[in-house]
Design a protein around this motif. Structure first.
Motif, mmCIF file in Angstrom:
data_model
loop_
_atom_site.group_PDB
_atom_site.id
_atom_site.type_symbol
_atom_site.label_atom_id
_atom_site.label_comp_id
_atom_site.label_asym_id
_atom_site.label_seq_id
_atom_site.Cartn_x
_atom_site.Cartn_y
_atom_site.Cartn_z
ATOM 1 N N GLN A 27 -24.266 -28.649 -16.993
ATOM 2 C CA GLN A 27 -23.744 -28.462 -16.020
ATOM 3 C C GLN A 27 -23.030 -29.280 -15.485
ATOM 4 O OE1 GLN A 27 -27.322 -28.524 -17.535
ATOM 5 N NE2 GLN A 27 -28.144 -26.845 -16.918
ATOM 6 N N ILE A 28 -22.256 -30.409 -16.162
ATOM 7 C CA ILE A 28 -21.337 -31.416 -16.106
ATOM 8 C C ILE A 28 -20.502 -31.354 -17.057
ATOM 9 C CG2 ILE A 28 -23.128 -33.225 -14.785
ATOM 10 C CD1 ILE A 28 -22.108 -34.934 -17.540
ATOM 11 N N THR A 29 -20.567 -30.702 -18.282
ATOM 12 C CA THR A 29 -19.008 -30.526 -19.001
ATOM 13 C C THR A 29 -19.014 -31.629 -19.610
ATOM 14 O OG1 THR A 29 -17.671 -31.223 -17.391
ATOM 15 C CG2 THR A 29 -17.820 -28.758 -16.860
ATOM 16 N N ASP A 30 -18.168 -31.327 -20.563
ATOM 17 C CA ASP A 30 -17.209 -32.382 -22.111
ATOM 18 C C ASP A 30 -16.906 -33.485 -20.690
ATOM 19 O OD1 ASP A 30 -18.740 -31.315 -24.205
ATOM 20 O OD2 ASP A 30 -17.112 -30.396 -24.612
ATOM 21 N N ARG A 31 -16.124 -33.142 -19.946
ATOM 22 C CA ARG A 31 -15.348 -34.256 -18.776
ATOM 23 C C ARG A 31 -16.086 -35.033 -18.502
ATOM 24 N NH1 ARG A 31 -10.083 -35.055 -17.922
ATOM 25 N NH2 ARG A 31 -9.679 -33.821 -19.961
ATOM 26 N N GLY A 32 -16.921 -33.763 -17.866
ATOM 27 C CA GLY A 32 -18.012 -34.772 -16.710
ATOM 28 C C GLY A 32 -19.613 -35.728 -17.012
ATOM 29 N N ALA A 33 -19.389 -35.503 -18.256
ATOM 30 C CA ALA A 33 -19.897 -36.205 -19.310
ATOM 31 C C ALA A 33 -19.208 -37.692 -19.884
ATOM 32 C CB ALA A 33 -20.396 -35.640 -20.599
ATOM 33 N N MET A 34 -18.259 -37.213 -20.437
ATOM 34 C CA MET A 34 -17.173 -38.365 -20.665
ATOM 35 C C MET A 34 -16.678 -39.764 -19.363
ATOM 36 S SD MET A 34 -14.457 -35.819 -22.899
ATOM 37 C CE MET A 34 -12.921 -37.078 -23.559
ATOM 38 N N VAL A 35 -16.467 -38.901 -18.137
ATOM 39 C CA VAL A 35 -16.246 -39.928 -16.795
ATOM 40 C C VAL A 35 -17.678 -40.640 -16.493
ATOM 41 C CG1 VAL A 35 -15.972 -39.729 -14.570
ATOM 42 C CG2 VAL A 35 -14.559 -38.418 -16.272
ATOM 43 N N LEU A 36 -18.531 -39.780 -16.757
ATOM 44 C CA LEU A 36 -19.741 -40.537 -16.297
ATOM 45 C C LEU A 36 -20.370 -41.434 -17.454
ATOM 46 C CD1 LEU A 36 -22.479 -40.728 -14.972
ATOM 47 C CD2 LEU A 36 -23.344 -39.006 -16.287
ATOM 48 N N THR A 37 -20.235 -41.942 -18.753
ATOM 49 C CA THR A 37 -20.302 -42.473 -19.701
ATOM 50 C C THR A 37 -19.374 -43.505 -20.457
ATOM 51 O OG1 THR A 37 -19.654 -41.234 -21.413
ATOM 52 C CG2 THR A 37 -22.095 -41.109 -21.189
ATOM 53 N N THR A 38 -18.400 -43.414 -19.751
ATOM 54 C CA THR A 38 -16.995 -44.331 -19.276
ATOM 55 C C THR A 38 -17.070 -45.420 -18.601
ATOM 56 O OG1 THR A 38 -15.824 -42.640 -21.763
ATOM 57 C CG2 THR A 38 -15.140 -44.603 -19.778
ATOM 58 N N GLY A 39 -17.127 -44.678 -17.470
ATOM 59 C CA GLY A 39 -17.383 -45.113 -16.417
ATOM 60 C C GLY A 39 -18.894 -46.507 -15.728
ATOM 61 N N THR A 40 -20.089 -45.731 -16.510
ATOM 62 C CA THR A 40 -21.092 -46.359 -16.360
ATOM 63 C C THR A 40 -20.179 -47.744 -16.867
ATOM 64 O OG1 THR A 40 -22.843 -44.328 -15.488
ATOM 65 C CG2 THR A 40 -23.862 -46.423 -16.656
ATOM 66 N N VAL A 41 -20.782 -47.121 -18.592
ATOM 67 C CA VAL A 41 -20.567 -48.637 -19.866
ATOM 68 C C VAL A 41 -19.368 -49.530 -19.198
ATOM 69 C CG1 VAL A 41 -20.320 -48.861 -21.608
ATOM 70 C CG2 VAL A 41 -21.733 -47.085 -21.207
ATOM 71 N N GLY A 42 -18.206 -48.660 -18.512
ATOM 72 C CA GLY A 42 -17.204 -50.124 -18.034
ATOM 73 C C GLY A 42 -17.223 -50.908 -17.288
ATOM 74 N N LEU A 43 -17.618 -50.214 -16.090
ATOM 75 C CA LEU A 43 -18.570 -50.913 -15.057
ATOM 76 C C LEU A 43 -19.446 -52.690 -14.991
ATOM 77 C CD1 LEU A 43 -18.303 -51.842 -12.002
ATOM 78 C CD2 LEU A 43 -19.427 -49.895 -11.774
ATOM 79 N N ALA A 44 -20.885 -51.416 -16.416
ATOM 80 C CA ALA A 44 -21.676 -52.520 -17.118
ATOM 81 C C ALA A 44 -21.140 -53.740 -18.042
ATOM 82 C CB ALA A 44 -22.512 -52.120 -17.412
ATOM 83 N N GLY A 45 -19.894 -53.449 -18.511
ATOM 84 C CA GLY A 45 -18.654 -54.676 -19.124
ATOM 85 C C GLY A 45 -18.413 -55.329 -18.191
ATOM 86 N N ILE A 46 -17.878 -54.986 -17.041
ATOM 87 C CA ILE A 46 -16.671 -55.460 -16.854
ATOM 88 C C ILE A 46 -17.711 -56.495 -15.808
ATOM 89 C CG2 ILE A 46 -15.817 -55.941 -14.032
ATOM 90 C CD1 ILE A 46 -14.476 -52.910 -15.120
#
Length: 713
Positions: A27-46
């Motif tokens: 439903q969210i496509t590969d690009r959506g999965a990449m954006v979601l996981t990277t953005g979430t973990v990246g924000l958690a890291g910051i």
């Protein structure tokens, strides 16, 4: 400290992102999965890094907050209870998030490195057809490790512990269509089950002795030497003097618990005897290697020992075991790393060695030094792995350093990053100054602490000191060997190897010449993490040496406990300031051996390129021993693997098939079948046969009746 909702986001959001990316990838496509996981973990890291800096430099290192944030005096301790999980008599465990100095450092390390690994994977996994699954696994790994380090009880810790084991199995075997990754994933999973069995027994022993699996009552009882009543095994006694009867022995309870829990740490952190899974884990994608080796799974054991410092302070034999295994691992892995030719395996054995440093530091009571090295190691080890991945990507999936050479001019940014990582891991710096890369501050802190502990009479500390010195020499040698074989000298032409089964290998087709295998620099999305990690490899030691080690008591607070007679860290400062100083050589020895290793590697692999190959081809016994990893795989295959296979075959073929089934269901059915065949043979269809049977039966029954009646008369 961050507000509770931010802490909840750091810990829980990566798990939610993994769930969405894994279940709804169509439903969210590969690009959506990449954006979601990277953005979430990246924000958690910051957020985690902001919290770490605020805690270390915002004047909160020496304060505390109680369970609900109130001020106290022994370091931060804040618990967010999410829900009641287990409530069966004394056996109680909540689902909670514990925030103290240890978990703050670990959250920053895990989410910071994981966020960069997610970003890096955008470039490295660009041609893989299963990107959503890969990024889902990365985020799942991150979530499970966060659950482990923020657990407030042993059961939640065990959940996270097993969770990272599951995630590592999925990631190491990500390319499951190839045999090697499948075998490596199974090897990692099975080896860790051995260690986890010890961990599970240790947690059971904790409950038997303390009547609780929650950290707070267990730690309090240890610190106060409270009287405890084990469950039906022994009389009540102060916990430090408690012994548990087993057959004809009385076993000190804390020693037993300490050894069992450390066996779990040995498996997860790939220590000697249970280290064999870690190098084979290189069969997974390179970003996985960086995540496993730098920030997550392998550091869990070190974290566990430091978390349980109140236990190991009063379990000297268990602490001695930690010291010996750590020191042996540091030296063993360094010897093997010298003779490996796969660029990722060299760095993998480097990880084993550096973990050994952390463990023997914790074993001698220098928990601050162990955690400090864990922190700095995350930066330069992730940098080295991602740098190696950049080389592999630029060399079209070549990993054998013998087929490299002269790569520096094609990949200048990657070369600079790898140089920074190398200088950091060898611990280059000038003693008694603030000049040095990250590894200099933390590695020297460990070596100095081991020497200090030896002067105080701590068991095996002197051995650990000398093993650490020798390992530092070997680390410098194999690190510079990697640099020279990969980046310097003439380019090794005609040795390109590409696994035809590797579906993600790229050929970079040149219209004029067919396949072009000229090395090339990696895309920007892979270079950004290298640049950020380089900053950490340069400055992390300098910035955090004061808070984490020099003034460690204020920073760590109650998160790390030290017995009243343990002056290891304080004694290091005393030794530095002694005047005149008979121990001056201790502080200069690491630099001396580091420079020696550098000179030997430079002579062998830069000025006399090819000399190292001649040594390898000569096949001497020492080189064969190191190149074959001290034959551990062969020994384990000949004993445990074949022995287990024979034992399983014996129980299956003899015990199960012949005895149980043979005398049981199979035997009964065989008997019935035999009898039915014999009875069927009597049905001939001839009347005189049936008459003969009837007459015979009548005579038989008549004889029986006559005998019974006659006997009665």
């Amino acid at each position: 400290m961050l507000p509770d909702y931010a802490l909840l986001f750091i810990v829980l959001a990566p798990g939610l992102a993994a769930l969405i990316a894994g279940l709804f990838q169509k439903q969210i496509t590969d690009r959506g999965a990449m954006v979601l996981t990277t953005g979430t973990v990246g924000l958690a890291g910051i957020l985690s890094i902001i919290q770490l800096f605020a805690f270390a430099f915002g004047g909160h290192g020496g304060e505390t907050h109680g369970e609900h944030g109130e001020a106290a005096s022994h370091g931060l301790h804040h618990v967010i209870t999410l829900l009641q999980w287990i409530d069966v008599g004394q056996f109680q465990a909540d689902w909670a998030i514990r925030v103290d100095a240890l978990s703050i450092v670990m959250m920053a390390v895990i989410t910071g490195v994981s966020g960069l690994v997610h970003l890096y994977s955008w470039g490295y996994m660009d041609e893989d057809p299963h990107k959503a699954r890969f990024f889902s696994y990365l985020s799942l790994f991150t979530f499970m490790m966060l659950m482990l380090v923020t657990a407030d009880n042993f059961i939640q810790l065990f959940f996270g512990w097993e969770g990272v084991g599951l995630a590592s199995y999925l990631l190491i075997g990500f390319w499951y269509h190839n045999k090697a990754p499948n075998d490596a994933a199974i090897k990692a999973f099975v080896t860790n089950r051995v260690g986890d069995f010890g961990l599970a027994l240790g947690i059971m022993a904790v409950f038997v002795v303390f009547g609780s699996v929650e950290f707070e009552p267990v730690m309090t009882a240890l610190k106060e030497n409270a009287t405890v009543t084990p469950l039906a095994l022994a009389e009540a006694a102060p916990v430090r003097e408690l012994v548990l009867p087993f057959l004809a022995w009385n076993i000190p309870a804390l020693e037993l618990i300490g050894v069992l829990l450390f066996i779990g740490a040995m498996g997860k952190s790939a220590q000697f005897f249970l280290h064999v899974w870690l190098p084979d884990a290189m069969e997974g994608p390179t970003p996985v290697s960086a995540l496993i080796h730098a920030a997550t799974m392998v550091t869990a054991g070190v974290y566990l020992v430091c978390l349980l410092s109140p236990l190991y302070e009063y379990a000297p034999w268990a602490a001695g075991m930690v010291t010996v295994i750590g020191a042996v691992t540091a030296l063993y892995a360094a010897t093997v790393g010298m003779a490996q030719n796969d660029i990722k395996r060299v760095i993998a054995y480097s990880t084993c060695s550096q973990l050994g440093y952390m463990f023997f530091a914790a074993g001698v009571g220098a928990y601050e030094a162990a955690m400090f090295h864990l922190f700095t190691h995350a930066f330069f080890k992730a940098l080295l792995f991602l740098g190696a991945g950049s080389v592999i990507h630029g060399m079209h999936h070549e990993q054998d350093m013998r087929n490299m050479g002269g790569v520096a001019r094609f990949m200048p940014f990657t070369y600079a990053a790898m140089m920074i990582g190398t200088i950091a891991i060898i611990g280059l710096g000038i003693p008694h100054t603030s000049i040095g890369f990250a590894g200099f501050f933390s590695k020297d802190a460990i070596i100095e602490s081991a020497y200090s502990a030896g002067l105080l009479g701590v068991s095996f500390a002197q051995m650990a000191f000398w093993f650490g010195i020798i390992a530092a020499l070997l680390t410098s040698f194999y690190s510079w060997r990697l640099i020279y074989m990969t980046f310097h000298g003439p380019r090794a032409e005609g040795h390109h190897h590409e696994d035809p089964a590797d579906s993600h290998a790229d050929d970079h087709l040149d219209p004029a010449h067919g396949h072009d295998h000229t090395p090339h620099e990696s895309p920007v999305v892979m270079l950004i993490p290298l640049g950020l990690l380089s900053l950490g490899a340069i400055f992390a030691g300098l910035l955090f040496y004061g808070p984490m080690f020099h003034h460690g008591a204020a920073f760590w607070g109650d998160a790390i406990y030290r017995a009243a007679d343990n002056d290891v860290i304080h004694n290091v400062e005393v030794l530095k300031e002694a005047d005149p100083n008979p121990h001056w050589w201790v502080f200069w020895a690491p630099l001396a051996v580091t420079l020696t290793g550098f000179l030997i590697a430079t002579f062998t692999y830069l000025f006399n390129r090819g000399f190292g190959r001649k040594i390898a081809e000569s096949g001497g016994p020492l080189h064969s021993l190191f190149a074959n990893k001290w034959y551990f795989d062969e020994i384990y295959n000949a004993t445990f693997v074949r022995g287990t296979s024979w034992l399983g075959g014996f129980f299956w073929k003899t015990g199960d098939k012949k005895i149980i089934d043979g005398l049981g269901p199979d035997g009964i059915t065989s008997l019935v079948r035999w009898g039915s065949r014999r009875l069927s043979a009597m049905h001939t269809g001839y009347l005189y046969h049936y008459a003969f049977v009837i007459i015979g039966a009548a005579l038989l029954f008549g004889a029986v009746i006559f005998w019974r009646v006659g006997g009665a008369g």
